[in-house]
Write a protein that holds these residues in place. Sequence first.
Motif, PDB file in Angstrom:
ATOM      1  N   VAL A  82      -2.001 -10.545   3.761  1.00  0.00           N
ATOM      2  CA  VAL A  82      -2.389  -9.213   4.240  1.00  0.00           C
ATOM      3  C   VAL A  82      -3.093  -8.442   3.128  1.00  0.00           C
ATOM      4  CG1 VAL A  82      -1.533  -7.021   5.179  1.00  0.00           C
ATOM      5  CG2 VAL A  82      -0.474  -9.182   5.869  1.00  0.00           C
ATOM      6  N   ASP A  83      -4.197  -7.802   3.477  1.00  0.00           N
ATOM      7  CA  ASP A  83      -4.946  -6.993   2.506  1.00  0.00           C
ATOM      8  C   ASP A  83      -4.047  -5.913   1.905  1.00  0.00           C
ATOM      9  OD1 ASP A  83      -7.695  -5.948   1.464  1.00  0.00           O
ATOM     10  OD2 ASP A  83      -6.796  -4.208   2.452  1.00  0.00           O
ATOM     11  N   GLU A  84      -4.221  -5.634   0.610  1.00  0.00           N
ATOM     12  CA  GLU A  84      -3.358  -4.675  -0.094  1.00  0.00           C
ATOM     13  C   GLU A  84      -3.425  -3.289   0.541  1.00  0.00           C
ATOM     14  OE1 GLU A  84      -4.191  -4.590  -4.228  1.00  0.00           O
ATOM     15  OE2 GLU A  84      -3.620  -6.679  -4.580  1.00  0.00           O
ATOM     16  N   ASP A  85      -4.634  -2.818   0.862  1.00  0.00           N
ATOM     17  CA  ASP A  85      -4.770  -1.490   1.457  1.00  0.00           C
ATOM     18  C   ASP A  85      -4.115  -1.431   2.824  1.00  0.00           C
ATOM     19  OD1 ASP A  85      -6.134  -0.510  -0.731  1.00  0.00           O
ATOM     20  OD2 ASP A  85      -8.102  -1.073   0.058  1.00  0.00           O
ATOM     21  N   ALA A  86      -4.242  -2.518   3.595  1.00  0.00           N
ATOM     22  CA  ALA A  86      -3.595  -2.553   4.906  1.00  0.00           C
ATOM     23  C   ALA A  86      -2.073  -2.514   4.759  1.00  0.00           C
ATOM     24  CB  ALA A  86      -4.025  -3.805   5.662  1.00  0.00           C
ATOM     25  N   ALA A  87      -1.550  -3.250   3.771  1.00  0.00           N
ATOM     26  CA  ALA A  87      -0.106  -3.242   3.535  1.00  0.00           C
ATOM     27  C   ALA A  87       0.373  -1.847   3.142  1.00  0.00           C
ATOM     28  CB  ALA A  87       0.237  -4.259   2.446  1.00  0.00           C
ATOM     29  N   LYS A  88      -0.423  -1.132   2.339  1.00  0.00           N
ATOM     30  CA  LYS A  88      -0.062   0.236   1.961  1.00  0.00           C
ATOM     31  C   LYS A  88      -0.029   1.145   3.183  1.00  0.00           C
ATOM     32  CE  LYS A  88      -1.910   0.077  -2.753  1.00  0.00           C
ATOM     33  NZ  LYS A  88      -2.975   0.610  -3.659  1.00  0.00           N
ATOM     34  N   PHE A  89      -0.965   0.933   4.112  1.00  0.00           N
ATOM     35  CA  PHE A  89      -0.984   1.750   5.325  1.00  0.00           C
ATOM     36  C   PHE A  89       0.291   1.543   6.137  1.00  0.00           C
ATOM     37  CE2 PHE A  89      -1.728   2.175   9.848  1.00  0.00           C
ATOM     38  CZ  PHE A  89      -2.291   3.433   9.941  1.00  0.00           C
ATOM     39  N   TYR A  90       0.708   0.285   6.296  1.00  0.00           N
ATOM     40  CA  TYR A  90       1.907   0.017   7.091  1.00  0.00           C
ATOM     41  C   TYR A  90       3.158   0.564   6.417  1.00  0.00           C
ATOM     42  CZ  TYR A  90      -1.112  -3.083   9.750  1.00  0.00           C
ATOM     43  OH  TYR A  90      -2.126  -3.576  10.523  1.00  0.00           O
ATOM     44  N   LYS A  91       3.094   0.715   5.096  1.00  0.00           N
ATOM     45  CA  LYS A  91       4.255   1.222   4.364  1.00  0.00           C
ATOM     46  C   LYS A  91       4.248   2.746   4.261  1.00  0.00           C
ATOM     47  CE  LYS A  91       6.717   0.699  -0.035  1.00  0.00           C
ATOM     48  NZ  LYS A  91       6.725   0.035  -1.363  1.00  0.00           N
TER      49      LYS A  91
END
Length: 452
Positions: free
Chosen positions: A310-319
Motif C-alpha cells: 500500500v502506498d505510504e500516503d494512502a496508508a496515512k489517509f486510512y490512519k
Amino acid sequence: MSKILKFTQFSVRDLIVTAAPTILLIVGACLLAYWLVDPAPPRTVRLATGQENSAYEEFGKKYATALAKHGIKVELIPSAGSGDNLRLLKDGKADIAFVQSGSTNEEAAEREGLSSLGSLFVEPLWLFLRETKGQPPITQLTQLRGKKINYGPRGAGAPRLFRQVLELNGVEKGEVERFSLANTPATVELLEGRIDGLVFTSAPEAPLIQMLLQTPGIKLFNFSQAEAYARKLPFLTHVVLPQGIVDLGRNIPAENYNLIAPTATLVARDNLHPALMDLFVQSASAIHSGAGWFQQQGQFPSAKYTEIPVDEDAAKFYKNGPPFLQRYMTFWLANFFDRMWVVVVALGALILPLSKVVPPLYVWRIRSRVYRWYGQLRAVEQRVEEAPEATRMQVYEEQLTRLNQIEELVNQVSIPLSFADGLYGLRSHIQFVRKRIQFLTAEAAPSEAVPV
C-alpha cells in the motif's frame, strides 16, 4: 530644491538595478524548483475499468464524476478485467486500475512499479448454472465435468481464480468445456441454453448480477465449503449472501448462499502524481464506505486485504484521514500550498549567499559614479605631462577647458549623502589638477615672452 532632493540617504533606484539580477535569479530558481522538483498534477488521468455492465465499469463512472468536481478528467479505459488491467498498468497505457486480489504478488508488483491505494469491496465468485429438468441440482464442483462453462474472457480475473478452485477439487483442465466470452454475450448464451453455466467475479451492484439473481431457471451455486477455500487460498474471504437480500417480498434468494470472494483493489503506477493518489483515495472513501451486501459501514476502503504494498500516503489517509490542508481548502489550493515547501527550500538556499553579494555591488555601483571620473582626470594629467615644449601653452589651455567640462559634469552627479565624501574628494582633486596646470602655465609664460 529638486537638486537637493536628489541627495538622499539611500538610492532605491540603484538598489533595484543592483539587486535585479539577483532577484531574477532567485525567482527563476524558485520557479524551476516549483515545476521540476514537484510538478503540478496532470489534468487527465487514465483509469482501466472492466467489461460492459460490470461493477468495475459502474464504479469507474463514479470516480470520473467525483474527480470532475476538482477539474480532473478521468479517461475510462474498458478492459477484459483484472488481468487485462494489470497488463495496461505494466505497459503504461493506464495510470490506475481496478485489480482483483490474487492476480499478482508483492514481488511482481514491486518489480513492475505498482502500489495499492487500498481495497475497495469484495467481489464474490459468482457461478450461475442453468437448471435442467430431470437432473439433480449441482452441489459439488466435481459435477461440472462435461459441462459447458463460460470462464470469462482472457485477461479477466475470474478464469484464473476459477481454474484454481477447480484444481482444488481435482477437476482437470480438459474435463470442463471452457468458453471465453465476455460477460454480456455469455449471459445471452446461458439464457438461450447454449451453455450450462457462467462464472465471473463482481460486486453485487453489477446489472448482470442483479438480473441473473432474479431470472427463473438460473440458479446460483452455493459454495458450501467456502471456509475451506478461504483457508486454502489466503486472498479469498468467506461471505454470505443473505436470504431475501435481493427482494424481501419475493424472498429472493430463498436461502443463504455461501460464496468465496477476492477483494477489488485500486492499483496505481508509482509515477502517478501523489496529489492524484490522494484524490483517488478520498474519492474511494466517499464511494465505498457505505454498508453493502457483504460489508459493514466503514469497512472499506481499507489498507487490508491486498497483497500489493500500500502506498505510504494512502496508508496515512486510512490512519489519520485526509491531509490537513485538504480538509479546509479546495484540492488545487491545498496542493499549491503543499508544494510551496519546494520554493521555501530554494529561497533559503539562494537568499543567504546572495544577500552577501548585493550590498557590495550596491556600494560599487554608487562609488563607480565618482571613480570613473578619475580616469578622465588622469588623462588630463598625462596630456599635460606629455605636452611638447613648442605647444605647451596650447595644451595647457585645452586641458583647463577640459577640466571645466569635467567639473560641470561632476556637479550633476547625484549620489546618496553617505557617499558624498567621495564626490567632494573628486572635486578637490579636480581643483588640485587645475592649480597645477595654472602653475605650469605661469611658469612657462616668462620663457615664452623672452625674445629669440
